[in-house]
Motif scaffolding. Structure first.
Motif, mmCIF file in Angstrom:
data_model
loop_
_atom_site.group_PDB
_atom_site.id
_atom_site.type_symbol
_atom_site.label_atom_id
_atom_site.label_comp_id
_atom_site.label_asym_id
_atom_site.label_seq_id
_atom_site.Cartn_x
_atom_site.Cartn_y
_atom_site.Cartn_z
ATOM 1 N N THR A 213 0.836 -1.206 0.000
ATOM 2 C CA THR A 213 0.000 0.000 0.000
ATOM 3 C C THR A 213 0.872 1.258 0.000
ATOM 4 O O THR A 213 2.049 1.221 0.384
ATOM 5 N N ASP A 214 0.264 2.357 -0.423
ATOM 6 C CA ASP A 214 0.983 3.631 -0.416
ATOM 7 C C ASP A 214 1.454 3.978 0.995
ATOM 8 O O ASP A 214 2.577 4.453 1.189
ATOM 9 N N ALA A 215 0.585 3.757 1.971
ATOM 10 C CA ALA A 215 0.916 4.097 3.362
ATOM 11 C C ALA A 215 2.099 3.284 3.869
ATOM 12 O O ALA A 215 2.983 3.807 4.558
ATOM 13 N N ASP A 216 2.143 1.997 3.535
ATOM 14 C CA ASP A 216 3.260 1.158 3.974
ATOM 15 C C ASP A 216 4.545 1.517 3.231
ATOM 16 O O ASP A 216 5.643 1.421 3.788
ATOM 17 N N GLY A 217 4.423 1.916 1.984
ATOM 18 C CA GLY A 217 5.602 2.284 1.211
ATOM 19 C C GLY A 217 6.161 3.641 1.572
ATOM 20 O O GLY A 217 7.319 3.944 1.276
ATOM 21 N N ALA A 218 5.351 4.473 2.239
ATOM 22 C CA ALA A 218 5.777 5.838 2.572
ATOM 23 C C ALA A 218 7.019 5.866 3.457
ATOM 24 O O ALA A 218 7.821 6.797 3.377
ATOM 25 N N LYS A 219 7.197 4.850 4.298
ATOM 26 C CA LYS A 219 8.336 4.852 5.217
ATOM 27 C C LYS A 219 9.673 4.835 4.473
ATOM 28 O O LYS A 219 10.695 5.272 5.010
ATOM 29 N N HIS A 220 9.676 4.343 3.229
ATOM 30 C CA HIS A 220 10.913 4.277 2.461
ATOM 31 C C HIS A 220 11.326 5.624 1.874
ATOM 32 O O HIS A 220 12.489 5.809 1.506
#
Length: 315
Positions: A213-220
């Motif tokens: 998801t976009d939210a999970d990928g945001a941390k990168h």
């Protein structure tokens, strides 16, 4: 019989003063960029071209978005390309095998060093301040249709093709099925990008499987400070932003009690100019696997930042 006139010309003389490549070399220190890549001298020497010239070839290939075969012809025929990479007018240039092997030798980690060095130089001249950061994600398509994989799954006894079955039947086991909406699906990966809203330059880029998801990928790609300006797909990342000390400028979902429509319209207006970051980039992946495509996206980001730099600095 009339004698032929011979004129001595160097590649330096054939490249116009205002050529794009000349402007880039005036604005950036490419020697430092090349030195950011650490490779064994024995391996590089075996190519016969040296580290610096091959790194310049690697950068130029992604600047022009060319395949190995296309770049082999480009560097052999293009005078400005030869000058940019350090080749003489009649000097032998790398073939596609050399280009392919050298890219594998460099690897994704070293490509990240090239991206980081370019970013450091841009920060040194006042760009990429990361006070306000635009964050978004887009699809990277590995394959347009999955009929072959579906047939293999049925033959193997599976009832349907999904992300659990795909690794068993796909040529790229790391590629997944992603969804942008209930009607829009793709097979491949997802690219997460952070853009400095002052300069419009890419400051971070990450590749994940398409089902992340976009939210999970945001941390990168989340900045270390300032504010993150995102759409409603990043509501789930607000807690992580706060934990890192980043101010969340996130458009809220319609069913959220604290939704402020005027504020969300304002944030949407701020984001609008940077939506075009993805519009001119190739969304078809060139390689298999997350790691190789991550390396490619580092170099695509470098090429994108070069174009932004040329647009911001008058000729």
């Amino acid at each position: 019989m009339k004698a032929e006139q011979v004129e001595m010309v160097s590649v330096e003389q054939l490249v116009p003063e205002k050529h794009t490549y000349r402007r880039l070399k005036m604005l950036l220190d490419f020697d430092r960029i090349a030195k950011s890549v650490k490779l064994p001298l024995k391996e590089v020497g075996a190519t016969g071209f040296g580290r610096t010239r091959l790194i310049m070839c690697l950068i130029l290939q992604f600047m022009e978005d060319l395949s190995d075969r296309e770049f082999e012809r480009f560097i052999a025929e293009n005078t400005a390309g030869k000058w940019f990479c350090g080749f003489g007018l009649l000097e032998k240039t790398p073939d596609l095998t050399t280009i392919c092997k050298f890219r594998g030798m460099v690897g994704t980690k070293q490509m990240s060093q090239i991206f980081a060095e370019v970013k450091r130089q841009l920060q040194g001249v006042g760009y990429c301040a990361e006070v306000f950061t635009f964050i978004d994600a887009t699809a990277l398509v590995s394959k347009l249709s999955l009929w072959e994989e579906r047939d293999k799954a049925i033959t193997a006894g599976y009832e349907k093709l999904n992300n659990e079955v795909l690794p068993e039947v796909s040529a790229d086991p790391e590629a997944k099925i992603g969804a942008k909406s209930n009607k829009k699906f793709w097979h491949g990966f997802k690219k997460h990008v952070a853009v400095d809203m002052q300069s419009g330059m890419i400051t971070r880029v990450a590749v994940t499987p398409a089902n992340i998801t976009d939210a999970d990928g945001a941390k990168h790609v989340m900045p270390r400070s300032g504010a993150a300006c995102t759409d409603k797909g990043y509501v789930g990342a607000i807690s992580e932003m706060l934990r890192r000390g980043v101010h969340p400028m996130v458009i809220k979902r319609n069913n959220m009690k604290d939704k402020n429509r005027d504020l969300d319209r304002w944030i949407s207006g701020l984001r609008a100019p940077f939506e075009a970051t993805f519009s001119k980039q190739n969304k078809r992946v060139r390689y298999k696997g997350t790691v190789k495509n991550q390396g490619a996206e580092f170099l695509y980001a470098v090429a994108f930042n070069f174009r932004r730099l040329l647009a911001l600095v008058p000729a």
